[in-house]
Write an enzyme that holds these catalytic residues in place. Structure first.
Site, mmCIF file in Angstrom:
data_model
loop_
_atom_site.group_PDB
_atom_site.id
_atom_site.type_symbol
_atom_site.label_atom_id
_atom_site.label_comp_id
_atom_site.label_asym_id
_atom_site.label_seq_id
_atom_site.Cartn_x
_atom_site.Cartn_y
_atom_site.Cartn_z
ATOM 1 N N HIS A 152 20.746 13.059 5.740
ATOM 2 C CA HIS A 152 19.386 13.605 5.243
ATOM 3 C C HIS A 152 19.348 14.480 4.138
ATOM 4 O O HIS A 152 18.632 14.487 3.338
ATOM 5 C CB HIS A 152 18.788 14.197 6.651
ATOM 6 N N HIS A 173 11.098 12.562 0.122
ATOM 7 C CA HIS A 173 9.889 13.229 0.720
ATOM 8 C C HIS A 173 8.748 13.087 -0.393
ATOM 9 O O HIS A 173 9.015 12.983 -1.580
ATOM 10 C CB HIS A 173 10.333 14.624 1.082
ATOM 11 N N HIS A 182 13.246 7.203 6.915
ATOM 12 C CA HIS A 182 13.449 7.906 8.227
ATOM 13 C C HIS A 182 13.649 6.743 9.200
ATOM 14 O O HIS A 182 14.260 6.805 10.221
ATOM 15 C CB HIS A 182 12.451 8.968 8.568
ATOM 16 N N HIS A 306 4.579 17.141 10.342
ATOM 17 C CA HIS A 306 6.061 17.108 10.021
ATOM 18 C C HIS A 306 6.586 18.131 9.673
ATOM 19 O O HIS A 306 7.351 18.804 10.315
ATOM 20 C CB HIS A 306 6.196 15.639 9.258
ATOM 21 N N HIS A 310 8.904 21.116 11.642
ATOM 22 C CA HIS A 310 10.330 21.526 11.041
ATOM 23 C C HIS A 310 10.348 23.140 10.902
ATOM 24 O O HIS A 310 11.325 23.948 11.424
ATOM 25 C CB HIS A 310 10.538 20.946 9.648
ATOM 26 N N PHE A 327 15.211 20.857 4.789
ATOM 27 C CA PHE A 327 15.752 19.582 4.694
ATOM 28 C C PHE A 327 17.101 19.197 4.634
ATOM 29 O O PHE A 327 17.731 18.378 5.166
ATOM 30 C CB PHE A 327 15.009 18.814 3.556
ATOM 31 N N HIS A 340 11.430 12.935 14.633
ATOM 32 C CA HIS A 340 11.408 11.773 13.704
ATOM 33 C C HIS A 340 10.993 10.448 14.328
ATOM 34 O O HIS A 340 10.325 9.514 13.926
ATOM 35 C CB HIS A 340 12.651 11.708 12.632
#
Length: 566
Positions: A152, A173, A182, A306, A310, A327, A340
């Site tokens: 990632h 992203h 993903h 999303h 996070h 990230f 995810h």
């Protein structure tokens, strides 16, 4: 890459030249034929060798605008604007042979991914065993949890250069690659986990934070005795607290009841999944192609829930709310994969809601590709087109209710009354098209702008979606940034995502390399919203930007306009 190709060509030319001289001195035609056959096989073998080690590039790929990484061009990258990180795999400088993606045996059963809160004890124990083994694998094993987490980081911080475009990095992203990349990652992660316990029926659970009973973090993720526990989290958000899908670090109100939070969440989900996501670009993100540079416009779900979740999970004691809050570090937390998995499920739900009419058919998207190690330690080249049918991948999602479908937000004030209130406000303090100036306007307070929609309104086609476009968004600093967007707000005391005036949100996690430092464009579909507010025939609307974090003082905006999306 090109240099290696020319070396091979020159070498093959030399071999052919030598072979020609050698063949002249061979008197036996049979021997000559045999020798030339062996030579031909050798040359073809060399060509196959080059193709295998060239990370998938060919003449057609060089002309394509599909995105793909150059796996031998990895470098340091920025996890935060102030933090240089290195997440390249060991030995990346040398090309590694790969295989093209193949679907699992079609005779195999399609297995269900279940809601995380409904797993029984035996399944939790099985998953815990697989995860424990994965965490115990040495770092040089690409199946190890540490190496899985770094995947990632590699593709979300610009660590890899694009194949054939060394001046551009790869970022997944805020583009249309967000969902398929993903999906690939968690698919291979899932297969590895299953192989470690010799169970090909194993499937990852999904954290069903979009349904009331699934909104708290599942209990076993906060059990310190299990491999799911992670120290770098915000402990104040542990169960029984309900997840805040529209989370703002400065609006963290623990006094809000779980029932109130659930109601806001469901209405927020309606906006993000239905009314604000009626066109492909609005849900999937912008079209990211080679030669075009990096586009920077996220889809509705990527921005929130999303990004918001996070940040909600990440630790408030870390500068970037690591691990989940950034990230580069997010996949170090086991809950990343359940999070995810639900994002992946919602992609399927959105496709079902729209009867697959909005699926992307652009070959540049379909042919974009990435590389992942599978459970057999093979490096696999996977294209986007390979992962669009989840039943072919061997999994599906257990059916759960979608209560947010019926939670269409109501206007905070009856539309006729709201119109009168807005007229009174306009008489006292007229709102004009804001002067954003060449360098943009800093979002250091609430901004309300009168935006004209009369020029295109009459020529708008029936199938077009009207959208607010907040463009030229520039974010400085290292902190999470969030602002909300409202339309025709008549009562400032009712600025809440549970009301129809709420058009959408900008939730920004800084980081991701140089490409993601570029200005962002936020597009929010508002056709349904305008009908509900009885404003769909008006020549202009009032758009309000509401800062939700103090860090919005680091945000500047170049302007707001109306666009129509086919």
């Amino acid at each position: 890459m090109a240099e290696r190709k020319w070396i091979l060509i020159v070498s093959l030319a030399f071999i052919v030249l030598v072979s020609s001289s050698t063949s002249r001195i061979m008197k036996s035609s049979q021997l000559q034929y045999s020798y030339m056959g062996e030579l031909t096989s050798m040359i073809l073998g060399k060509l196959r060798f080059w193709a295998t080690f060239n990370n998938g590039v060919d003449d057609n790929a060089a002309k394509s605008r599909a995105i793909g990484p150059n796996m031998t061009a990895c470098h340091h990258s920025y996890g935060r604007p102030d933090l240089l990180v290195y997440c390249c795999p060991p030995g990346f400088e040398k090309s590694v042979p790969f295989v093209d993606f193949e679907f699992p045996d079609p005779r195999s059963l399609v297995r269900l991914r279940r809601p995380a809160h409904l797993l029984n004890e035996s399944y939790i124990a099985k998953y815990n065993k697989a995860l424990s083994i994965m965490k115990s694998l040495p770092y040089d094993d690409p199946r190890s949890f540490a190496r899985q987490a770094e995947l990632h980081c590699q593709f979300c911080t610009g660590a890899y250069e694009q194949l054939n475009h060394s001046d551009s990095s790869v970022n997944i992203h805020r583009t249309w690659l967000f969902f398929p990349w993903h999906r690939m990652m968690i698919y291979f992660h899932e297969r590895i986990l299953g192989s470690l316990i010799d169970d090909d029926s194993f499937r990852l659970p999904f954290w069903a934070w979009d349904i009331p009973e699934g909104m708290p973090i599942p209990d076993y993720y906060v059990n310190k005795k299990l491999a799911f526990f992670h120290t770098e989290r915000d402990f104040s958000h542990f169960p029984p607290r309900v997840a805040d899908l529209a989370y703002s670090t400065d609006q963290n109100h623990p006094h809000v009841s779980n029932d109130e939070q659930t109601d806001v969440n469901l209405k927020f989900m309606h906006t993000q999944m239905v009314s604000g996501a009626r066109k492909t670009e609005l849900f999937m993100g912008c079209a990211y192609k080679a030669h075009d540079g990096y586009c920077n416009s996220p889809g509705t779900i990527e921005s929130a829930p999303h990004n918001t979740l996070h940040t909600w999970i990440g630790s408030s004691f870390n500068p970037g709310r690591e691990d989940m809050g950034k990230f580069y570090s997010a996949a170090k937390d086991p809950i990343f994969y359940a999070h995810h998995s639900n994002i992946d499920r919602l992609w399927e739900v959105w496709r079902e809601i729209n009867d697959q009419r909005l699926d992307i058919t652009d070959p540049d998207w379909l042919d974009s590709f990435f590389f992942f190690y599978d459970e057999n330690l093979k490096l696999v080249k996977s294209k986007v087109r390979d992962v669009l049918d989840i039943t072919k991948l061997g999994y599906s999602y257990e059916e759960v209710d979608h209560p947010w479908l019926s939670h269409r937000p109501p206007p905070s004030v009856p539309p006729k009354q709201a119109r009168q209130m807005l007229k009174l406000k306009e008489n006292k303090k007229p709102v004009l098209a804001s002067d954003f100036r060449p360098d943009g306007r800093v979002l250091d307070g609430i901004i309300t702008v009168k935006v004209s929609r009369s020029m295109k309104r009459e020529s708008k086609e029936e199938e077009e979606e009207e959208a607010i476009v907040v463009y030229g968004i520039k974010v400085k600093g290292n902190d999470y940034v969030k602002f909300d967007v409202y339309v025709n707000l008549s009562d400032e005391t009712k600025m809440n995502p549970k009301f129809r005036e709420f058009a959408g949100t900008f939730a920004h996690i800084p980081g991701g390399g140089d490409a993601m430092k570029k200005k962002v464009k936020l597009k929010l579909g508002i056709s349904e919203l305008l009908k509900d507010l009885e404003a769909d025939e008006d020549e202009s609307i009032r758009v309000t930007l509401l800062p939700m974090t103090v860090t919005c003082t680091n945000v500047s905006i170049e302007g707001i306009q109306i666009d129509y999306i086919k």
